[in-house]
Design a protein around this motif. Sequence first.
Motif, short mmCIF file in Angstrom:
data_model
loop_
_atom_site.label_atom_id
_atom_site.label_comp_id
_atom_site.label_asym_id
_atom_site.label_seq_id
_atom_site.Cartn_x
_atom_site.Cartn_y
_atom_site.Cartn_z
N UNK A 1 -0.38 -2.94 -10.65
CA UNK A 1 0.62 -2.39 -11.56
C UNK A 1 0.31 -2.76 -13.00
N UNK A 2 -0.16 -3.98 -13.21
CA UNK A 2 -0.49 -4.43 -14.56
C UNK A 2 -1.57 -3.59 -15.20
N UNK A 3 -2.45 -3.04 -14.38
CA UNK A 3 -3.55 -2.22 -14.91
C UNK A 3 -3.15 -0.76 -15.09
N UNK B 1 3.45 7.66 -8.13
CA UNK B 1 3.55 8.89 -8.92
C UNK B 1 4.86 9.63 -8.67
N UNK B 2 5.48 9.39 -7.52
CA UNK B 2 6.72 10.09 -7.16
C UNK B 2 7.97 9.26 -7.45
N UNK C 1 0.83 -1.20 0.00
CA UNK C 1 0.00 0.00 0.00
C UNK C 1 0.87 1.26 0.00
N UNK C 2 1.97 1.25 0.78
CA UNK C 2 2.86 2.41 0.83
C UNK C 2 3.50 2.65 -0.54
#
Length: 198
Positions: free
Chosen positions: A62-64, A37-38, A30-31
């Motif tokens: 991640x795949x999506x 984005x960063x 989750x973290x």
Amino acid sequence: MDDDDSVRTSLVHLLSILPDYQIHSFTSGDAFLAATDRVGPGCLLLDLHMPGTTGIGVLEKLGRIDKRFETIVLTGEGDVTTAVQAMKLGAFDFLEKPCNHLRLLDTIDMAFSKLAASSRVVMRRAQALAKINSLSLRERDVLIGLMEGHSNKVIAHDLGISPRTIEIYRAKLMEKLDVRSLSEALGIAFAAGLYSDD
């Protein structure tokens, strides 16, 4: 990312010997997902067994949403079924903890090589697409006719214009694509994903 502090610290220490890499560590899936984005493109070392979003859950998300990462899955409870599932979700490799440090570093090196190759393909496609998008609709129609292997005369007949006009459009599209041969023009068209409707 790993929820075990000692494993995470050990990995960060090991990876710090690699030159020119920024290393980020996360205590959970989750973290990491909250920080994507960063974080720039790179190699993701991912533990499968974490609280919250599991490693498999991270791979699914991640795949999506993101193709910037090559993922190496690390687990202390590896099994064939989980390995197959991780690989189907796009994992680059699957290593059981504790893994040999040299093997891990080699695998990371291979993951970065694949990432660099993928980036070059994406860049070539973007450049080709920009060139194709510079064409007028009629120039694109002519290019598609050429992709289908048609002569200027056949393209002219299909489009209802004169062969001389086709020659003009063909010259303009070659100039805009910055190519000297038909094979180069076709290479750009295919790299951009331009196909005829047939």
